[in-house]
Scaffold this motif. Sequence first.
Motif, PDB file in Angstrom:
ATOM      1  N   GLY A  19      -4.256 -16.127   6.749  1.00 34.65           N
ATOM      2  CA  GLY A  19      -2.858 -15.753   6.948  1.00 34.65           C
ATOM      3  C   GLY A  19      -2.427 -15.890   8.397  1.00 34.65           C
ATOM      4  N   MET A  20      -3.299 -15.503   9.298  1.00 38.45           N
ATOM      5  CA  MET A  20      -2.997 -15.593  10.726  1.00 38.45           C
ATOM      6  C   MET A  20      -2.838 -17.052  11.151  1.00 38.45           C
ATOM      7  SD  MET A  20      -5.311 -13.824  13.615  1.00 38.45           S
ATOM      8  CE  MET A  20      -5.278 -14.358  15.291  1.00 38.45           C
ATOM      9  N   VAL A  21      -3.719 -17.908  10.670  1.00 40.52           N
ATOM     10  CA  VAL A  21      -3.649 -19.332  11.008  1.00 40.52           C
ATOM     11  C   VAL A  21      -2.385 -19.951  10.412  1.00 40.52           C
ATOM     12  CG1 VAL A  21      -4.770 -21.576  10.698  1.00 40.52           C
ATOM     13  CG2 VAL A  21      -6.137 -19.566  11.281  1.00 40.52           C
ATOM     14  N   GLU A  22      -2.084 -19.617   9.167  1.00 42.36           N
ATOM     15  CA  GLU A  22      -0.880 -20.150   8.521  1.00 42.36           C
ATOM     16  C   GLU A  22       0.380 -19.728   9.270  1.00 42.36           C
ATOM     17  OE1 GLU A  22      -1.098 -18.894   4.448  1.00 42.36           O
ATOM     18  OE2 GLU A  22      -2.831 -20.167   4.044  1.00 42.36           O
ATOM     19  N   LYS A  23       0.420 -18.483   9.709  1.00 45.60           N
ATOM     20  CA  LYS A  23       1.581 -17.997  10.468  1.00 45.60           C
ATOM     21  C   LYS A  23       1.714 -18.759  11.790  1.00 45.60           C
ATOM     22  CE  LYS A  23       3.595 -13.861  12.480  1.00 45.60           C
ATOM     23  NZ  LYS A  23       3.443 -12.426  12.722  1.00 45.60           N
ATOM     24  N   PHE A  24       0.591 -18.955  12.473  1.00 48.88           N
ATOM     25  CA  PHE A  24       0.611 -19.695  13.734  1.00 48.88           C
ATOM     26  C   PHE A  24       1.132 -21.112  13.512  1.00 48.88           C
ATOM     27  CE2 PHE A  24      -1.280 -22.705  16.657  1.00 48.88           C
ATOM     28  CZ  PHE A  24      -0.990 -22.144  17.887  1.00 48.88           C
ATOM     29  N   GLN A  25       0.595 -21.785  12.482  1.00 53.07           N
ATOM     30  CA  GLN A  25       0.999 -23.165  12.213  1.00 53.07           C
ATOM     31  C   GLN A  25       2.463 -23.258  11.805  1.00 53.07           C
ATOM     32  OE1 GLN A  25      -2.161 -24.124   9.450  1.00 53.07           O
ATOM     33  NE2 GLN A  25      -3.302 -25.219  11.033  1.00 53.07           N
ATOM     34  N   ALA A  26       2.940 -22.302  11.028  1.00 51.99           N
ATOM     35  CA  ALA A  26       4.351 -22.295  10.624  1.00 51.99           C
ATOM     36  C   ALA A  26       5.250 -22.096  11.839  1.00 51.99           C
ATOM     37  CB  ALA A  26       4.601 -21.210   9.585  1.00 51.99           C
ATOM     38  N   MET A  67      -7.986  -9.584  16.159  1.00 47.55           N
ATOM     39  CA  MET A  67      -6.544  -9.817  16.060  1.00 47.55           C
ATOM     40  C   MET A  67      -6.083  -9.822  14.602  1.00 47.55           C
ATOM     41  SD  MET A  67      -4.797 -10.165  18.841  1.00 47.55           S
ATOM     42  CE  MET A  67      -3.394 -10.954  18.061  1.00 47.55           C
ATOM     43  N   ALA A  68      -6.847 -10.500  13.754  1.00 54.53           N
ATOM     44  CA  ALA A  68      -6.474 -10.598  12.340  1.00 54.53           C
ATOM     45  C   ALA A  68      -6.445  -9.222  11.683  1.00 54.53           C
ATOM     46  CB  ALA A  68      -7.449 -11.520  11.601  1.00 54.53           C
ATOM     47  N   HIS A  69      -7.415  -8.392  12.018  1.00 58.02           N
ATOM     48  CA  HIS A  69      -7.498  -7.067  11.397  1.00 58.02           C
ATOM     49  C   HIS A  69      -6.476  -6.084  11.960  1.00 58.02           C
ATOM     50  CE1 HIS A  69     -10.868  -7.242   8.599  1.00 58.02           C
ATOM     51  NE2 HIS A  69     -11.377  -8.158   9.406  1.00 58.02           N
ATOM     52  N   THR A  70      -6.209  -6.163  13.250  1.00 62.76           N
ATOM     53  CA  THR A  70      -5.311  -5.182  13.867  1.00 62.76           C
ATOM     54  C   THR A  70      -3.855  -5.617  13.846  1.00 62.76           C
ATOM     55  OG1 THR A  70      -5.550  -6.124  16.081  1.00 62.76           O
ATOM     56  CG2 THR A  70      -7.115  -4.385  15.440  1.00 62.76           C
ATOM     57  N   GLY A 109     -18.185 -20.909  26.163  1.00 62.82           N
ATOM     58  CA  GLY A 109     -19.603 -20.918  25.879  1.00 62.82           C
ATOM     59  C   GLY A 109     -20.022 -19.848  24.895  1.00 62.82           C
ATOM     60  N   ASN A 110     -19.156 -18.892  24.592  1.00 60.44           N
ATOM     61  CA  ASN A 110     -19.535 -17.805  23.717  1.00 60.44           C
ATOM     62  C   ASN A 110     -18.647 -17.818  22.474  1.00 60.44           C
ATOM     63  OD1 ASN A 110     -20.235 -15.398  22.486  1.00 60.44           O
ATOM     64  ND2 ASN A 110     -20.469 -14.317  24.422  1.00 60.44           N
ATOM     65  N   ALA A 111     -19.028 -18.653  21.510  1.00 68.35           N
ATOM     66  CA  ALA A 111     -18.224 -18.807  20.299  1.00 68.35           C
ATOM     67  C   ALA A 111     -18.169 -17.513  19.494  1.00 68.35           C
ATOM     68  CB  ALA A 111     -18.777 -19.945  19.446  1.00 68.35           C
ATOM     69  N   ARG A 112     -19.257 -16.783  19.472  1.00 70.11           N
ATOM     70  CA  ARG A 112     -19.273 -15.539  18.695  1.00 70.11           C
ATOM     71  C   ARG A 112     -18.245 -14.546  19.227  1.00 70.11           C
ATOM     72  NH1 ARG A 112     -23.786 -12.455  15.851  1.00 70.11           N
ATOM     73  NH2 ARG A 112     -22.803 -10.441  15.526  1.00 70.11           N
ATOM     74  N   ARG A 113     -18.223 -14.361  20.537  1.00 77.38           N
ATOM     75  CA  ARG A 113     -17.265 -13.421  21.140  1.00 77.38           C
ATOM     76  C   ARG A 113     -15.834 -13.871  20.879  1.00 77.38           C
ATOM     77  NH1 ARG A 113     -17.146 -12.353  27.488  1.00 77.38           N
ATOM     78  NH2 ARG A 113     -16.335 -14.457  27.362  1.00 77.38           N
ATOM     79  N   PHE A 114     -15.594 -15.173  20.953  1.00 77.82           N
ATOM     80  CA  PHE A 114     -14.266 -15.722  20.693  1.00 77.82           C
ATOM     81  C   PHE A 114     -13.846 -15.453  19.247  1.00 77.82           C
ATOM     82  CE2 PHE A 114     -12.183 -19.565  18.898  1.00 77.82           C
ATOM     83  CZ  PHE A 114     -10.906 -19.306  19.364  1.00 77.82           C
ATOM     84  N   VAL A 115     -14.726 -15.749  18.296  1.00 77.45           N
ATOM     85  CA  VAL A 115     -14.401 -15.522  16.887  1.00 77.45           C
ATOM     86  C   VAL A 115     -14.205 -14.033  16.626  1.00 77.45           C
ATOM     87  CG1 VAL A 115     -15.267 -15.705  14.514  1.00 77.45           C
ATOM     88  CG2 VAL A 115     -15.488 -17.644  16.078  1.00 77.45           C
ATOM     89  N   GLU A 116     -15.017 -13.191  17.231  1.00 76.61           N
ATOM     90  CA  GLU A 116     -14.836 -11.741  17.079  1.00 76.61           C
ATOM     91  C   GLU A 116     -13.472 -11.302  17.603  1.00 76.61           C
ATOM     92  OE1 GLU A 116     -18.220 -10.031  19.035  1.00 76.61           O
ATOM     93  OE2 GLU A 116     -19.505 -10.296  17.274  1.00 76.61           O
ATOM     94  N   ALA A 117     -13.025 -11.892  18.699  1.00 77.01           N
ATOM     95  CA  ALA A 117     -11.705 -11.566  19.247  1.00 77.01           C
ATOM     96  C   ALA A 117     -10.604 -11.954  18.262  1.00 77.01           C
ATOM     97  CB  ALA A 117     -11.492 -12.266  20.589  1.00 77.01           C
ATOM     98  N   VAL A 118     -10.734 -13.133  17.667  1.00 79.50           N
ATOM     99  CA  VAL A 118      -9.729 -13.588  16.705  1.00 79.50           C
ATOM    100  C   VAL A 118      -9.750 -12.704  15.463  1.00 79.50           C
ATOM    101  CG1 VAL A 118      -9.049 -15.506  15.208  1.00 79.50           C
ATOM    102  CG2 VAL A 118      -9.702 -15.944  17.586  1.00 79.50           C
ATOM    103  N   LEU A 119     -10.929 -12.327  15.005  1.00 78.91           N
ATOM    104  CA  LEU A 119     -11.016 -11.440  13.838  1.00 78.91           C
ATOM    105  C   LEU A 119     -10.456 -10.058  14.160  1.00 78.91           C
ATOM    106  CD1 LEU A 119     -14.476 -12.465  12.355  1.00 78.91           C
ATOM    107  CD2 LEU A 119     -12.175 -13.209  11.661  1.00 78.91           C
TER     108      LEU A 119
END
Length: 100
Positions: free
Chosen positions: A81-88, A29-32, A17-27
């Motif tokens: 880059g994170m998405v591409e790595k996951f898909q690969a 991950m991408a940054h760290t 239900g909280n898309a913003r929090r989810f996207v922030e979590a993924v970002l």
Amino acid sequence: MLAILPGRIGVRASNGGNARRFVEAVLWMAHTRAYWSDIPPEYGAWHAIYIRFGRWAHEDLWEDVAKAMEELPETQALLRGMVEKFQANYRIQRLRGTMK
């Protein structure tokens, strides 16, 4: 940007239900570039976030999110880059027959 994000799908993700929090979590991950299990608890359960990230990657939803970040080219590149790595990695595991 939140208007382009899909809503909660069933009850598969407790933070659905909280898309913003989810996207922030993924970002985060991408940054760290940390391990998924290192996601700070205020973002929610790391495993649920990982599963939802993968579902969005399979549905090609991250490209819409990346496009909405045109004013943040570094973040955009990290996310792609994170998405591409996951898909690969997913494709490799499928080829090896290690995925169900």
